[in-house]
Motif scaffolding. Sequence first.
Motif, PDB file in Angstrom:
ATOM      1  N   LEU A 202       1.077  -3.888   3.055  1.00 50.86           N
ATOM      2  CA  LEU A 202       2.022  -4.096   1.957  1.00 50.86           C
ATOM      3  C   LEU A 202       2.351  -5.576   1.790  1.00 50.86           C
ATOM      4  O   LEU A 202       2.495  -6.068   0.672  1.00 50.86           O
ATOM      5  N   LYS A 203       2.478  -6.280   2.912  1.00 51.67           N
ATOM      6  CA  LYS A 203       2.772  -7.711   2.835  1.00 51.67           C
ATOM      7  C   LYS A 203       1.616  -8.462   2.172  1.00 51.67           C
ATOM      8  O   LYS A 203       1.831  -9.413   1.425  1.00 51.67           O
ATOM      9  N   GLN A 204       0.397  -8.035   2.452  1.00 48.36           N
ATOM     10  CA  GLN A 204      -0.765  -8.644   1.817  1.00 48.36           C
ATOM     11  C   GLN A 204      -0.762  -8.380   0.318  1.00 48.36           C
ATOM     12  O   GLN A 204      -1.036  -9.274  -0.488  1.00 48.36           O
ATOM     13  N   GLN A 205      -0.413  -7.139  -0.058  1.00 46.11           N
ATOM     14  CA  GLN A 205      -0.298  -6.807  -1.481  1.00 46.11           C
ATOM     15  C   GLN A 205       0.790  -7.642  -2.136  1.00 46.11           C
ATOM     16  O   GLN A 205       0.628  -8.142  -3.254  1.00 46.11           O
ATOM     17  N   GLN A 206       1.919  -7.774  -1.422  1.00 48.25           N
ATOM     18  CA  GLN A 206       3.043  -8.540  -1.949  1.00 48.25           C
ATOM     19  C   GLN A 206       2.643 -10.007  -2.158  1.00 48.25           C
ATOM     20  O   GLN A 206       2.989 -10.615  -3.171  1.00 48.25           O
ATOM     21  N   LYS A 207       1.890 -10.548  -1.209  1.00 43.78           N
ATOM     22  CA  LYS A 207       1.435 -11.928  -1.319  1.00 43.78           C
ATOM     23  C   LYS A 207       0.524 -12.099  -2.535  1.00 43.78           C
ATOM     24  O   LYS A 207       0.628 -13.077  -3.284  1.00 43.78           O
ATOM     25  N   THR A 208      -0.374 -11.126  -2.725  1.00 47.55           N
ATOM     26  CA  THR A 208      -1.277 -11.175  -3.877  1.00 47.55           C
ATOM     27  C   THR A 208      -0.499 -11.136  -5.188  1.00 47.55           C
ATOM     28  O   THR A 208      -0.793 -11.875  -6.134  1.00 47.55           O
ATOM     29  N   LYS A 209       0.502 -10.260  -5.235  1.00 45.71           N
ATOM     30  CA  LYS A 209       1.311 -10.138  -6.454  1.00 45.71           C
ATOM     31  C   LYS A 209       2.157 -11.390  -6.689  1.00 45.71           C
ATOM     32  O   LYS A 209       2.393 -11.781  -7.832  1.00 45.71           O
ATOM     33  N   GLN A 210       2.616 -12.021  -5.609  1.00 41.57           N
ATOM     34  CA  GLN A 210       3.372 -13.260  -5.753  1.00 41.57           C
ATOM     35  C   GLN A 210       2.500 -14.359  -6.335  1.00 41.57           C
ATOM     36  O   GLN A 210       2.947 -15.133  -7.184  1.00 41.57           O
ATOM     37  N   ILE A 211       1.239 -14.429  -5.873  1.00 38.67           N
ATOM     38  CA  ILE A 211       0.304 -15.412  -6.422  1.00 38.67           C
ATOM     39  C   ILE A 211       0.076 -15.145  -7.912  1.00 38.67           C
ATOM     40  O   ILE A 211       0.051 -16.066  -8.736  1.00 38.67           O
ATOM     41  N   PHE A 212      -0.066 -13.852  -8.246  1.00 40.01           N
ATOM     42  CA  PHE A 212      -0.235 -13.450  -9.646  1.00 40.01           C
ATOM     43  C   PHE A 212       0.969 -13.887 -10.476  1.00 40.01           C
ATOM     44  O   PHE A 212       0.817 -14.415 -11.583  1.00 40.01           O
ATOM     45  N   ASN A 213       2.183 -13.700  -9.942  1.00 35.27           N
ATOM     46  CA  ASN A 213       3.396 -14.092 -10.652  1.00 35.27           C
ATOM     47  C   ASN A 213       3.482 -15.609 -10.816  1.00 35.27           C
ATOM     48  O   ASN A 213       3.953 -16.110 -11.841  1.00 35.27           O
ATOM     49  N   ILE A 214       3.025 -16.342  -9.788  1.00 39.64           N
ATOM     50  CA  ILE A 214       3.035 -17.807  -9.881  1.00 39.64           C
ATOM     51  C   ILE A 214       2.100 -18.272 -11.001  1.00 39.64           C
ATOM     52  O   ILE A 214       2.435 -19.172 -11.775  1.00 39.64           O
ATOM     53  N   VAL A 215       0.926 -17.647 -11.076  1.00 41.86           N
ATOM     54  CA  VAL A 215      -0.031 -17.991 -12.142  1.00 41.86           C
ATOM     55  C   VAL A 215       0.585 -17.716 -13.511  1.00 41.86           C
ATOM     56  O   VAL A 215       0.482 -18.539 -14.431  1.00 41.86           O
ATOM     57  N   LEU A 216       1.243 -16.552 -13.629  1.00 40.73           N
ATOM     58  CA  LEU A 216       1.904 -16.233 -14.899  1.00 40.73           C
ATOM     59  C   LEU A 216       3.004 -17.241 -15.224  1.00 40.73           C
ATOM     60  O   LEU A 216       3.184 -17.635 -16.378  1.00 40.73           O
ATOM     61  N   SER A 217       3.743 -17.668 -14.196  1.00 38.92           N
ATOM     62  CA  SER A 217       4.817 -18.647 -14.396  1.00 38.92           C
ATOM     63  C   SER A 217       4.244 -19.970 -14.903  1.00 38.92           C
ATOM     64  O   SER A 217       4.825 -20.610 -15.791  1.00 38.92           O
ATOM     65  N   ILE A 218       3.126 -20.377 -14.319  1.00 37.38           N
ATOM     66  CA  ILE A 218       2.486 -21.630 -14.748  1.00 37.38           C
ATOM     67  C   ILE A 218       2.055 -21.533 -16.212  1.00 37.38           C
ATOM     68  O   ILE A 218       2.254 -22.463 -16.999  1.00 37.38           O
ATOM     69  N   ILE A 219       1.464 -20.372 -16.558  1.00 40.89           N
ATOM     70  CA  ILE A 219       1.036 -20.168 -17.953  1.00 40.89           C
ATOM     71  C   ILE A 219       2.235 -20.229 -18.893  1.00 40.89           C
ATOM     72  O   ILE A 219       2.193 -20.866 -19.955  1.00 40.89           O
ATOM     73  N   ALA A 220       3.332 -19.561 -18.486  1.00 43.44           N
ATOM     74  CA  ALA A 220       4.549 -19.571 -19.310  1.00 43.44           C
ATOM     75  C   ALA A 220       5.105 -20.987 -19.416  1.00 43.44           C
ATOM     76  O   ALA A 220       5.540 -21.417 -20.492  1.00 43.44           O
ATOM     77  N   GLY A 221       5.078 -21.733 -18.295  1.00 45.12           N
ATOM     78  CA  GLY A 221       5.568 -23.113 -18.304  1.00 45.12           C
ATOM     79  C   GLY A 221       4.754 -24.001 -19.220  1.00 45.12           C
ATOM     80  O   GLY A 221       5.300 -24.842 -19.950  1.00 45.12           O
ATOM     81  N   ILE A 222       3.419 -23.801 -19.187  1.00 45.27           N
ATOM     82  CA  ILE A 222       2.539 -24.592 -20.064  1.00 45.27           C
ATOM     83  C   ILE A 222       2.837 -24.283 -21.532  1.00 45.27           C
ATOM     84  O   ILE A 222       2.874 -25.190 -22.375  1.00 45.27           O
ATOM     85  N   SER A 223       3.061 -22.996 -21.825  1.00 47.15           N
ATOM     86  CA  SER A 223       3.385 -22.609 -23.210  1.00 47.15           C
ATOM     87  C   SER A 223       4.674 -23.275 -23.672  1.00 47.15           C
ATOM     88  O   SER A 223       4.761 -23.784 -24.803  1.00 47.15           O
TER      89      SER A 223
END
Length: 451
Positions: A315-336
């Motif tokens: 679960l922690k590995q899944q959580q880490k993967t999802k956190q990375i996914f959220n960071i990528v989305l945050s960067i995209i939102a920040g760029i927009s």
Amino acid sequence: MIIDKILLEKLKSNFQEAFWFIKTNKVRTFLTALGIIFGVASVITMLAIGNGAEKEILSQLELVGVNNIVVTPIPDEKNDNLSEDEEESNKTESKRFSKGLDLLDVKNIKNQIPSVKIVSPEIILNTYVINNGRQHSVKLIGITNDFLTTSNIHLEKGKIFSNYQIKNALPVCIVGKKVEKKLFTGESAIGKQVKVKDVWLQVIGVIEEKLISDKAQENLGIRDLNEDIYIPTNTFLVRYKDRKIIVDDVNVKNTNNNGPKKKNYRGNYHQVDKLTIQVFNSDELKATAEVLSKMLVRRHNDILDFEISIPIQLLKQQQKTKQIFNIVLSIIAGISLLIGGIGIMNIMLASVLERTKEIGIIRAIGATEEDVILQFLSESVLISVGGGIIGIILGVIGAYVIEIFSGIETILSLSSILTSFFIAVMVGLTFGIFPAKSAARKRPIEALRSE
């Protein structure tokens, strides 16, 4: 008070002027606000996905338990298409014999590993239950009362198995909530009799319904606990099936005076289908799993016929993967949002050039630099606020669309909406300051002379 009234009047006048200018340049304003719109929508959608992922992780933690280690047996699989090297390896391995995962392992784990709090064995049989002349598929699970603790479930009504019922292998059972609804629609199952395969069982308890998503079942390898019937392990072994006795009998019959000619296919020779071990402290999970592996390998005659997993680590590995996914989305939102801010600044600079004479006139009749700054800032803030509102609407719609079409759970929160709106306003203020100051610095005479 007089100063406050004057400031309010200035702000009111500036916003009215800004609104008029935006209204007369609708297309340009909309194109300017696109970056803000998509940025805010991205922020809201990203936070909704993140909240949904966090809720899913927490719910899965409840299902698997924080301090649990899971041991699952590996059955003997028949393979008629082996190479010569594999055949030779099998002949060597056949000289060793594993008794499989059994209740003696449960006893030894409890007694010999100090970090272990409880051990919950499960014996699983795919069978059927008969009710009102109809046959329904069901999983019959042999358990101890510790199963409720390791699985983090509670009884909605009724009682757990008593020591007397366990010791004497009495035909009693606890049913899942969905089983009760299916077999006893509109009434309580407590005290009723159910016929599971060839044995009549008395229902003494019903577990509370636990929501288990299909994704959780797939990722964590868990069952829908609401659809099972539970009986004491002794009842299971005495009244249904004990694979240990059956497999031992088969091995004796297959061995003649000349000895076995080839390796016997044993199938699932394990007495127990799953072991859940709960430790006292989560820091001891890894060390306990290592000790457990060594103990079971030794007890199984150096044959690795089991798998050990720590669900919380998965679960922690899944959580880490999802956190990375959220960071990528945050960067995209920040760029927009950054692009949206740059768009506002460019349009406002162009507006300053277009309105040079207007600036000169209002400066000539007494407007201060502060007044000019407020006027242009009002326009940039209105653009960003309007874009923020549209972005919020699109973000909310986008979150629902993602949940419907992708199956990813999204959770909208007031804080995420307010955060995105605040960001939109701050972008308008930040990127509107430079054009506003540029307009305010123009000298009235030079502004009036420009063509």
